[in-house]
Design an enzyme around this catalytic site. Structure first.
Site, PDB file in Angstrom:
ATOM      1  N   ASP A 110       0.828  -1.195   0.000  1.00 28.69           N
ATOM      2  CA  ASP A 110       0.000   0.000   0.000  1.00 28.69           C
ATOM      3  C   ASP A 110       0.872   1.259   0.000  1.00 28.69           C
ATOM      4  OD1 ASP A 110      -2.898   0.980   0.346  1.00 28.69           O
ATOM      5  OD2 ASP A 110      -1.966   1.857   2.132  1.00 28.69           O
ATOM      6  N   HIS A 278      -7.415  -6.590   0.283  1.00 31.84           N
ATOM      7  CA  HIS A 278      -6.332  -5.604   0.250  1.00 31.84           C
ATOM      8  C   HIS A 278      -5.195  -5.913   1.211  1.00 31.84           C
ATOM      9  CE1 HIS A 278      -4.394  -1.723  -0.089  1.00 31.84           C
ATOM     10  NE2 HIS A 278      -4.605  -1.455   1.188  1.00 31.84           N
TER      11      HIS A 278
END
Length: 301
Positions: A110, A278
């Site tokens: 991320d 994610h």
């Protein structure tokens, strides 16, 4: 709770880079150096499920980015250069050098993967190879923003609003921000160890943390795009091997083509989806290790 509770065998370090800047890191294991970089709204604690296996092959350095965790949270500036990925990458390079590592490998998720991208672009001699988790290049994601993406990644557009609006709303209830942002992803809050969630909440409640988090995003919506576009215009590409992994249940998979986008900026890219959303290191640690460990270990005795 100490962050060391999630990382048995590690030691904590606060690495002073300047009079007002220190980077918090955990160091453990043995072997060649491997830098771990987390994402939003988390800390180095995201790596707790994969760290034991990584430590068998590497000297693992799990850092908190500036603005996050127990690292320094300097005030932002009008151009957001204090939180540009160039500045944040410089922090990581300096921290690794302070630990005695001139070159190393990188595993990043991320926001940390965006820092890793800039670290590799600005200091290619330092990054031997890297694994990037659940992102496409920043410039591509902004350029290809759709309604679907904007609705799913609403925080990209909330956090870049001028101070102090988003900071004030986050500071009003940091625990709710953690629950809402992380819990609304595909897997909800079920994958997360309560100790890790508590650590994320503790750190977001620290003075300056909300501001640092917002400045990270403001930089990505401004100065970071300038730096990325300069690289593209000059034909500068990443030459080191890059492995890109993303969750098949995540927004990046639905809205972008990560391999195609990374091949626009890097010469040696491979990658695939993993069966998760994610937060790959916490949702699919075994699958991540199975794919990333051989890649990271390649070329090492």
């Amino acid at each position: 709770m100490s962050d060391l509770d999630l990382f048995p065998g590690f030691s904590a370090r606060d690495i002073e880079l300047a009079p007002d800047i220190s980077i918090h890191a955990l160091v453990g294991g043995k072997g060649p150096p491997l830098l771990l970089l987390h994402g939003h709204p988390q800390t180095h604690a995201i790596w707790h499920r994969v760290a034991p296996a990584l430590c068998e092959r590497f000297t693992v350095v799990a850092c908190d980015l500036r603005g996050y965790g127990d690292s320094s949270k300097p005030a932002g500036d009008d151009g957001h250069a204090a939180y540009s990925k160039r500045t944040m990458a410089g922090d990581m390079l300096a921290a690794m050098r302070a630990l005695g590592f001139a070159s190393f490998r990188v595993l990043a998720h991320d926001r940390g993967a965006r820092v890793a991208h800039r670290l590799a672009a600005d200091h290619p001699q330092a990054v031997e190879r890297m694994v990037l988790l659940d992102i496409a290049p920043t410039v591509a994601m902004y350029a290809q923003t759709t309604e679907q993406f904007a609705r799913a990644y609403w925080h990209w557009f909330f956090l870049i609003q001028p101070a102090p609006l988003p900071e004030r709303l986050i500071e009003a209830d940091p625990a709710a921000y953690i629950r809402d942002v992380m819990g609304r992803r595909s897997a909800g809050l079920a994958p997360f160890d309560p100790r890790a969630l508590a650590e994320y909440t503790r750190c977001l409640a620290l003075p300056g943390a909300a501001h640092g988090l917002c400045e990270d995003y403001r930089a990505s919506g401004g100065i970071d795009l300038e730096h990325d576009r300069e690289d593209i215009a000059a034909g500068r590409r990443l030459a080191m091997p890059v492995l890109v992994l993303w969750g098949e249940q995540g927004v990046v998979h639905r809205c972008f083509e990560p391999l195609r986008e990374w091949r626009q900026v890097a010469d040696r890219v491979e990658g695939e989806t993993l069966p998760c959303g994610h937060y790959i290191p916490e949702e699919a640690p075994e699958q991540l290790l199975a794919r990333a460990l051989p890649f990271l270990a390649e070329g090492r005795a």
